[in-house]
Design a protein around this motif. Sequence first.
Motif, mmCIF file in Angstrom:
data_model
loop_
_atom_site.group_PDB
_atom_site.id
_atom_site.type_symbol
_atom_site.label_atom_id
_atom_site.label_comp_id
_atom_site.label_asym_id
_atom_site.label_seq_id
_atom_site.Cartn_x
_atom_site.Cartn_y
_atom_site.Cartn_z
ATOM 1 N N GLU A 379 0.829 -1.209 0.000
ATOM 2 C CA GLU A 379 0.000 0.000 0.000
ATOM 3 C C GLU A 379 0.862 1.258 0.000
ATOM 4 N N LEU A 403 -6.940 1.761 2.582
ATOM 5 C CA LEU A 403 -6.048 2.844 2.152
ATOM 6 C C LEU A 403 -6.494 4.212 2.652
ATOM 7 N N GLU A 440 -8.027 -1.502 -4.392
ATOM 8 C CA GLU A 440 -7.291 -2.668 -3.921
ATOM 9 C C GLU A 440 -8.219 -3.867 -3.911
#
Length: 480
Positions: A379, A403, A440
């Motif tokens: 990330e 995130l 993601e």
Amino acid sequence: MGRDYSKLLSLAVFLSAFLIQLMRFPPWNTLTYDGALYIDIARNLAVNPTSFTYQGIYMMYRPPLYPYTLSIGYHFIHGPLAQLTMARIVSLIFFALTAVITYLTTTELFGRRWKGLIASAFFITNPLAFTMGTRELVHSEFTFFYALSLYLIYTGRKRKTALRVYLAFVAAGLAVLTRYTGLSIIAVIITYLYLTDYWNWVKRREYWIGFALFGLTLLPWLYLGYLHYGGALRPFQIATRVVTLAKPVSASEYVRWLMRDVGKILLGLAIFGFLRLKQNEEGWFTVSWATIGFMMILTVTHKETRFITFLSPVIGILAEQGAEIITDALERIPTFSFGNGVRNHRKAATTGVVAILLVPVFLGAVNLKNRWNMTGRDESEVLRYASEHYVLPNGTLLVSPYLYTMAGLYYPDAHIDMILYEKKIEKRISEGYYDLIIHEEPNTYLNITSSYHYILIKEFYKGKFKLFLNRNIAHPSGGS
């Protein structure tokens, strides 16, 4: 001379802890969700000391002291990686200070400096303390104030010094403001005072003044909660609710996790150390600290091994006593007999035992830290790439939930939303509201891929992460 020598040893303990951690400092590309949030909040506090917010939302269910500590440096330190490094250095400093507190407390308890050094060595190599000692999290600072409070209450009572008692309760208040589970420290103090003095301590004025100082230490935060969070006690209530909603962990499963992360050797030594404690003031103090603190964590629905980092100092103290049990056993063997009253031989034997045991304990600490260094690595690399190639001053971002706070670290001025099943989010996607979307897997795509407004510009790690850029962004700096 003796006092000067003790100061030199304290300095040696501090420097040893500090330098060992520097040599194992985490890389830039490891980051936790919570750690990023603390940094995001601290940035806002550096601008406005009452703005305990992220994305305009008050986050007072999070304890305040660590972000406020960071905000002092954030007046002068800017840039995501510089601020991340500073957050870790703050934790490192508190880790080294706690090593000194462990040394001083053990020396006070058992009257031998070498025992204090051994206990501090077990603290430094404790896998949880060692790992949290350089993370952008509250645990290192929390452990310091928790240990400092108990050191002061013990020495204040022992030396009959009211000022130390007062400072102990102030430190207890700061511990609570660093992590709300620090409220257990009041139970520890009361249990210790009851076991050593029954209810006679209630008649002494310094303890009542101490409790008043404890309340005054919490008062500014309670007032901010009243002003901005719907009630003075609401930060504690929301924090409890958040923990309750998380996945429950049984006590037996938690103990298994502790054996994995802390290690069987260190935990075994601590358990042996219990057997060596006497039913005196020193013993009751140590028992109160270890048992009440641990029992309070067991009552929490959601548990993680890092939650007992604050017990690392007392685990070090108990481990030192556990090492002496091994020395006691060796002394009963004729080949290893030290002779009557040969104190130096016993010291050397205990030190030898400890040196052997510290090796696997420290290897366990390095292993746990390496595992933590994998947290948020992918990330961090994706977000850094995005922030360097697609500069979006006051931009709008849509990111997968994990995130959310990390994106704030790399895009401090952006408005950030999470990819959630909400009509508001889908409407904004359809209108081309967002400048950049970072997805993601396996999070839902909603209507991102079907929207005309966004084009896929880059994939990372075999499609685990995908960057979508708004078509109206003409020339992103360095973009592909």
